[in-house]
Design an enzyme around this catalytic site. Sequence first.
Site, PDB file in Angstrom:
ATOM      1  N   LYS A 163       0.858  -1.191   0.000  1.00 52.03           N
ATOM      2  CA  LYS A 163       0.000   0.000   0.000  1.00 52.03           C
ATOM      3  C   LYS A 163       0.891   1.236   0.000  1.00 52.03           C
ATOM      4  O   LYS A 163       1.711   1.434   0.900  1.00 52.03           O
ATOM      5  CB  LYS A 163      -0.903   0.049   1.238  1.00 52.03           C
ATOM      6  CG  LYS A 163      -1.957   1.136   1.087  1.00 52.03           C
ATOM      7  CD  LYS A 163      -2.601   1.572   2.379  1.00 52.03           C
ATOM      8  CE  LYS A 163      -1.869   2.668   3.102  1.00 52.03           C
ATOM      9  NZ  LYS A 163      -1.713   3.931   2.348  1.00 52.03           N
ATOM     10  N   GLU A 222       9.722   0.245  11.011  1.00 58.88           N
ATOM     11  CA  GLU A 222      10.791   1.252  10.879  1.00 58.88           C
ATOM     12  C   GLU A 222      10.121   2.603  11.122  1.00 58.88           C
ATOM     13  O   GLU A 222       9.350   3.069  10.290  1.00 58.88           O
ATOM     14  CB  GLU A 222      11.396   1.217   9.465  1.00 58.88           C
ATOM     15  CG  GLU A 222      12.111  -0.062   9.115  1.00 58.88           C
ATOM     16  CD  GLU A 222      13.456  -0.199   9.809  1.00 58.88           C
ATOM     17  OE1 GLU A 222      13.882   0.727  10.519  1.00 58.88           O
ATOM     18  OE2 GLU A 222      14.085  -1.257   9.642  1.00 58.88           O
ATOM     19  N   CYS A 243      13.518  10.333   8.508  1.00 60.98           N
ATOM     20  CA  CYS A 243      13.373   9.761   9.852  1.00 60.98           C
ATOM     21  C   CYS A 243      14.630   9.917  10.694  1.00 60.98           C
ATOM     22  O   CYS A 243      14.561  10.065  11.903  1.00 60.98           O
ATOM     23  CB  CYS A 243      13.034   8.281   9.728  1.00 60.98           C
ATOM     24  SG  CYS A 243      14.175   7.391   8.650  1.00 60.98           S
ATOM     25  N   GLU A 298       9.387  14.569  16.994  1.00 60.70           N
ATOM     26  CA  GLU A 298       9.890  14.612  15.620  1.00 60.70           C
ATOM     27  C   GLU A 298       9.229  15.775  14.883  1.00 60.70           C
ATOM     28  O   GLU A 298       8.005  15.833  14.775  1.00 60.70           O
ATOM     29  CB  GLU A 298       9.525  13.287  14.947  1.00 60.70           C
ATOM     30  CG  GLU A 298      10.282  13.042  13.691  1.00 60.70           C
ATOM     31  CD  GLU A 298       9.930  11.686  13.076  1.00 60.70           C
ATOM     32  OE1 GLU A 298       8.784  11.229  13.237  1.00 60.70           O
ATOM     33  OE2 GLU A 298      10.801  11.095  12.423  1.00 60.70           O
TER      34      GLU A 298
HETATM   35  P1  NAD Z   1       2.400   7.669   8.497  1.00 59.39           P
HETATM   36  O1  NAD Z   1       2.530   6.726   9.631  1.00 59.39           O
HETATM   37  O2  NAD Z   1       1.449   8.785   8.601  1.00 59.39           O
HETATM   38  O3  NAD Z   1       2.029   6.894   7.169  1.00 59.39           O
HETATM   39  C1  NAD Z   1       2.804   5.816   6.705  1.00 59.39           C
HETATM   40  C2  NAD Z   1       1.907   4.846   5.970  1.00 59.39           C
HETATM   41  O4  NAD Z   1       0.990   4.286   6.907  1.00 59.39           O
HETATM   42  C3  NAD Z   1       1.074   5.482   4.864  1.00 59.39           C
HETATM   43  O5  NAD Z   1       1.013   4.598   3.767  1.00 59.39           O
HETATM   44  C4  NAD Z   1      -0.285   5.630   5.524  1.00 59.39           C
HETATM   45  O6  NAD Z   1      -1.358   5.636   4.619  1.00 59.39           O
HETATM   46  C5  NAD Z   1      -0.318   4.375   6.389  1.00 59.39           C
HETATM   47  N1  NAD Z   1      -1.276   4.437   7.505  1.00 59.39           N
HETATM   48  C6  NAD Z   1      -1.751   5.526   8.146  1.00 59.39           C
HETATM   49  N2  NAD Z   1      -2.639   5.161   9.091  1.00 59.39           N
HETATM   50  C7  NAD Z   1      -2.732   3.812   9.046  1.00 59.39           C
HETATM   51  C8  NAD Z   1      -3.472   2.848   9.764  1.00 59.39           C
HETATM   52  N3  NAD Z   1      -4.349   3.199  10.719  1.00 59.39           N
HETATM   53  N4  NAD Z   1      -3.298   1.548   9.463  1.00 59.39           N
HETATM   54  C9  NAD Z   1      -2.434   1.155   8.497  1.00 59.39           C
HETATM   55  N5  NAD Z   1      -1.717   2.035   7.765  1.00 59.39           N
HETATM   56  C10 NAD Z   1      -1.855   3.349   8.038  1.00 59.39           C
HETATM   57  O7  NAD Z   1       3.878   8.200   8.222  1.00 59.39           O
HETATM   58  P2  NAD Z   1       4.332   9.188   7.074  1.00 59.39           P
HETATM   59  O8  NAD Z   1       3.856  10.554   7.438  1.00 59.39           O
HETATM   60  O9  NAD Z   1       3.991   8.638   5.748  1.00 59.39           O
HETATM   61  O10 NAD Z   1       5.913   9.106   7.183  1.00 59.39           O
HETATM   62  C11 NAD Z   1       6.602   9.882   8.067  1.00 59.39           C
HETATM   63  C12 NAD Z   1       7.017   9.057   9.256  1.00 59.39           C
HETATM   64  O11 NAD Z   1       7.724   7.914   8.802  1.00 59.39           O
HETATM   65  C13 NAD Z   1       7.962   9.791  10.146  1.00 59.39           C
HETATM   66  O12 NAD Z   1       7.648   9.540  11.484  1.00 59.39           O
HETATM   67  C14 NAD Z   1       9.303   9.193   9.799  1.00 59.39           C
HETATM   68  O13 NAD Z   1      10.249   9.310  10.818  1.00 59.39           O
HETATM   69  C15 NAD Z   1       8.941   7.786   9.503  1.00 59.39           C
HETATM   70  N6  NAD Z   1       9.941   7.143   8.644  1.00 59.39           N
HETATM   71  C16 NAD Z   1      10.730   6.170   9.181  1.00 59.39           C
HETATM   72  C17 NAD Z   1      11.729   5.578   8.417  1.00 59.39           C
HETATM   73  C18 NAD Z   1      12.621   4.503   8.967  1.00 59.39           C
HETATM   74  O14 NAD Z   1      13.247   3.793   8.176  1.00 59.39           O
HETATM   75  N7  NAD Z   1      12.726   4.333  10.266  1.00 59.39           N
HETATM   76  C19 NAD Z   1      11.890   5.972   7.097  1.00 59.39           C
HETATM   77  C20 NAD Z   1      11.058   6.949   6.578  1.00 59.39           C
HETATM   78  C21 NAD Z   1      10.073   7.517   7.371  1.00 59.39           C
END
Ligand code: NAD
Length: 487
Positions: free
Chosen positions: A181, A257, A291, A387
């Site tokens: 997704k 992650e 991140c 963050e």
């Molecule tokens: P997010 O958690 O808002 O969304 C990530 C994904 O999860 C999206 O595809 C979203 O549609 C989905 N999602 C949202 N709610 C959900 C639910 N209830 N059930 C299942 N899926 C759901 O994060 P974001 O804003 O897309 O990304 C930013 C975050 O990601 C930051 O916190 C960043 O630090 C983290 N990040 C971590 C890494 C790593 O490798 N550790 C890498 C990149 C980003």
Amino acid sequence: MSITQTPNVKSFETRLFINGKFVEASDGGKFDLISPATGERFTQVSEATEDDTNAAVAAAKAAFPSWSALSPSGRGAYLKKLAPFILEAKDELAELEALSMGRPVSKYFEAELSADYLSYYAEVGIQALGTSSLNTPGFVNMTMRQPFGVVGAIIPWNVPVMFLIGKSAPALMAGNTIVVKSSEKAPLTSAKVATLIEKVGFPPGVINIISGHGHISGNVLSHHMDIRVISFTGSGRTGRLIQAASAKSNLKNVILELGGKSPAIIFEDANIDKAVEDTKHSVQWNSGQVCMANSRIYVHVSIAPTFIEKFQKAFVVESGDPLLASVNHGPQADEMQYKQVQAYIDQGMKDGKMIMGAEASKHTNGFFVQPTVFVDTPENSRIMKEEIFGPVAVINTFKDEDEVVAKANDTEFGLYASVYTKDVSRALRMAKKLESGNVGVNCTSPTGALDMPFGGYKASGVGREGWTVSMDNYLETKSVYISVDDA
Ligand code: NAD
């Protein structure tokens, strides 16, 4: 100055890729994509329903027996074919990302990296080996490594193609099938990769790529009884929901992650110019939406004035339309991210001392945030604890090693920490003491290595990903006990 965009890419895929076919959402639903550089809607993308998500999982389940029965080289052949297609599509992928989440095309690197991932994983399926044991008298025992079945992958918007390929390639090579997704903020490059998957001719159902919001399709995937592993990259808030969904459904394995609040520690003997350049790049790249960005910088008090002066001079960007090659700083990914970053900046102005960033953006539209620096901020303030995900650095000082270790570790995050010093013993002492899944010595994030496991301590994640470890995430281990008649 108002930004208007004129992309080279004129048409692109916006549908769901299920069972080898592109389809609209079953209820015809779509969501808007707004360019963060202009604030205007430029397309609509299919919103996968519960039924669509179930259909994707069913397709993956049906494709699993024959896909897992292929030899590793049989599976690898598909990945090998996909790599050059992704390389050829580099400019288009760069534009699609610039349009949807605002990353400058000048900073696009994911096509080369993803092609490398595919070429590497295409060759390593054969490493899914078990062990044997003669340690139990009267027995020859062995382990078998087997795929789980259907894997779910939920990816974020900040580096989408890298996560799409980085999760799919090892899962597929281990013999699983997958439903990915994409993020509702950056679905176009995943849909483009789906067109390349179709061109390669992967068997239907082996890779399914759906778009939509997390609370709909993401929620279905994380609760699904036919998904046995879910690999997630995104925020801690969503990670916790996915972990809970696993517990409530079938206890699927979960790889998380998540976010970070990474400290960079600059000792008095450091190469200051290198430390300035690296730490600035870490917090500015992708407009700070990384991140592992070193959003907390601790500088030894004796060099703080010099470091801060140089940092401010270095933290200068060319912001503008991310489609232009001359631009190195794009907008935040969307209005929500922009407002969140602005709220943290407002909070920082109350808690700490802003020395850079107050001036308004030169752009009259779009979600641009100026590079921002705070100093003298209390350790317990929100901008030191949470963050921000924007081009915002907080620079604080320290006097000695114990003090800075305590400050650096005083967080629930633990993704990346870095230390700058010429003293090798001190560097290694710090590497041991820092509570972090990754430690940079005289380098900082995003520095990494493909053969090193990547992941977080504490609330920054569960599990590790990387070339040497990811296949393990997608393989079950079965112990087989064989009684042998020794007589
Ligand atoms: P997010 O958690 O808002 O969304 C990530 C994904 O999860 C999206 O595809 C979203 O549609 C989905 N999602 C949202 N709610 C959900 C639910 N209830 N059930 C299942 N899926 C759901 O994060 P974001 O804003 O897309 O990304 C930013 C975050 O990601 C930051 O916190 C960043 O630090 C983290 N990040 C971590 C890494 C790593 O490798 N550790 C890498 C990149 C980003």
